[in-house]
Design an enzyme around this catalytic site. Sequence first.
Site, PDB file in Angstrom:
ATOM      1  N   MET A  37       0.847  -1.195   0.000  1.00 31.37           N
ATOM      2  CA  MET A  37       0.000   0.000   0.000  1.00 31.37           C
ATOM      3  C   MET A  37       0.882   1.244   0.000  1.00 31.37           C
ATOM      4  SD  MET A  37      -3.372  -0.983   2.135  1.00 31.37           S
ATOM      5  CE  MET A  37      -2.714  -0.626   3.739  1.00 31.37           C
ATOM      6  N   HIS A  41       9.028   0.952   3.478  1.00 24.32           N
ATOM      7  CA  HIS A  41      10.123   1.020   4.440  1.00 24.32           C
ATOM      8  C   HIS A  41      10.985  -0.221   4.247  1.00 24.32           C
ATOM      9  CE1 HIS A  41       7.769  -1.919   6.609  1.00 24.32           C
ATOM     10  NE2 HIS A  41       6.765  -1.072   6.702  1.00 24.32           N
ATOM     11  N   GLY A  43      11.162  -2.963   5.618  1.00 22.07           N
ATOM     12  CA  GLY A  43      10.436  -4.250   5.591  1.00 22.07           C
ATOM     13  C   GLY A  43       9.992  -4.592   4.176  1.00 22.07           C
ATOM     14  N   HIS A  44       9.352  -3.622   3.488  1.00 21.15           N
ATOM     15  CA  HIS A  44       8.912  -3.868   2.102  1.00 21.15           C
ATOM     16  C   HIS A  44      10.118  -4.151   1.205  1.00 21.15           C
ATOM     17  CE1 HIS A  44       5.688  -1.008   3.552  1.00 21.15           C
ATOM     18  NE2 HIS A  44       4.947  -2.013   3.113  1.00 21.15           N
ATOM     19  N   GLY A 154       5.063 -10.419   3.944  1.00 18.32           N
ATOM     20  CA  GLY A 154       5.882 -10.326   5.149  1.00 18.32           C
ATOM     21  C   GLY A 154       5.208 -11.019   6.324  1.00 18.32           C
ATOM     22  N   GLN A 155       6.009 -11.683   7.148  1.00 17.78           N
ATOM     23  CA  GLN A 155       5.484 -12.361   8.340  1.00 17.78           C
ATOM     24  C   GLN A 155       4.886 -11.363   9.334  1.00 17.78           C
ATOM     25  OE1 GLN A 155       4.997 -15.542   9.041  1.00 17.78           O
ATOM     26  NE2 GLN A 155       4.256 -15.030  11.104  1.00 17.78           N
ATOM     27  N   LYS A 156       5.255 -10.092   9.225  1.00 15.72           N
ATOM     28  CA  LYS A 156       4.716  -9.044  10.111  1.00 15.72           C
ATOM     29  C   LYS A 156       3.192  -9.128  10.188  1.00 15.72           C
ATOM     30  CE  LYS A 156       4.112  -5.112  12.196  1.00 15.72           C
ATOM     31  NZ  LYS A 156       3.379  -4.158  11.388  1.00 15.72           N
ATOM     32  N   GLN A 160      -2.661 -12.204   7.762  1.00 17.05           N
ATOM     33  CA  GLN A 160      -2.749 -12.016   6.306  1.00 17.05           C
ATOM     34  C   GLN A 160      -2.043 -13.169   5.580  1.00 17.05           C
ATOM     35  OE1 GLN A 160      -2.495  -8.114   4.242  1.00 17.05           O
ATOM     36  NE2 GLN A 160      -0.371  -8.652   3.865  1.00 17.05           N
ATOM     37  N   SER A 193       4.502   1.122   8.564  1.00 18.55           N
ATOM     38  CA  SER A 193       4.220   2.490   8.099  1.00 18.55           C
ATOM     39  C   SER A 193       3.566   3.284   9.225  1.00 18.55           C
ATOM     40  CB  SER A 193       3.286   2.445   6.901  1.00 18.55           C
ATOM     41  OG  SER A 193       3.770   1.516   5.973  1.00 18.55           O
TER      42      SER A 193
HETATM   43  O1  PAF Z   1       0.035  -5.893   3.398  1.00 16.40           O
HETATM   44  C1  PAF Z   1      -0.453  -4.946   2.748  1.00 16.40           C
HETATM   45  O2  PAF Z   1       0.182  -3.900   2.574  1.00 16.40           O
HETATM   46  C2  PAF Z   1      -1.844  -5.079   2.170  1.00 16.40           C
HETATM   47  O3  PAF Z   1      -2.689  -5.759   3.029  1.00 16.40           O
HETATM   48  C3  PAF Z   1      -1.857  -5.711   0.758  1.00 16.40           C
HETATM   49  C4  PAF Z   1      -1.333  -7.130   0.795  1.00 16.40           C
HETATM   50  C5  PAF Z   1      -1.002  -4.867  -0.178  1.00 16.40           C
HETATM   51  C6  PAF Z   1      -3.285  -5.740   0.221  1.00 16.40           C
HETATM   52  O4  PAF Z   1      -3.809  -4.470   0.091  1.00 16.40           O
END
Ligand code: PAF
Length: 294
Positions: A37, A41, A43-44, A154-156, A160, A193
Amino acid sequence: LDTGLIPVRLIRSIAEMQNASAGLHAAGKRIGFVPTMGALHEGHLSLIRLARQETDEVVTSVFVNPTQFAPTEDFERYPRNLERDAGLAAGAGSSIIFAPERHDIYPEPFLTAVELKGMDEVLEGKSRPGHFRGVATVVLKLLNIVVPNTVVFGQKDAQQVVVIRRMISDLNLTVRMLVAPTVRESDGLAMSSRNAYLTPEQRCEAPVLFAALQEAVQRIGAGAHDAPAIIAAMTTMITQRSAGIIDYISIADNGTLQEVSTLKPGSTVLLSLAVRFGATRLIDNVVVQVKEKD
Ligand code: PAF
């Protein structure tokens, strides 16, 4: 898009993304995908680097998905800076940024949703009704548009991960899913974030989430198996060391997310928690393999 030295292609239209993906597949390239989204940072960036190691071209999507925010949540004030995100993603090895428009992803009226039974009743789902329906729906749409060979999460966001893994299996998707470990600040705070919203005082206290998880890991390693007692110790630590308000602390089966009361030898459990600092809600987790009996 000019991001300094690294060329990166910014795609906004769904049709253009589908064409680009088809072209890469036709050229025999393996596509890696990191859905985000934005507000990228470290992590991404670790997810992008992992995707790049595993594939030839990495697509990073940047889409603040309205359907996973409750009306009371921070959709409007969620940080947005596409130029910055594109530069960071490119630096980590992503060659395509896919940043679709809201009305293209959700043309009105939008009727379809992906829902995983029970997921809105546990952990994050409890305090974020409809969140995982929004996540699963947008991730399935993005997977259908980008058509990656490999997708990285991510495991964070532990729940999800469980939800998407289950959706991939239940719906027979062929994409390979990889999960990258949580990246932390030097004091243990998981990167997020939302950390940017913390006041200096809250930022000082926030590492207590990881400290409490480590306390639990240590107790489990030493043979503790009574989940309520472990949770009580974590609660004490958090309330003594911070002004954070505990939303939940959970010890659950890492596959089903059902709470466990006694930790069984050899099982894998997810220790997770959510704590509010003022208006900012932080989450963290660790996965623990409970020792077999000696
Ligand atoms: O983890 C995220 O940033 C969101 O949940 C994702 C996977 C991009 C879905 O909008």
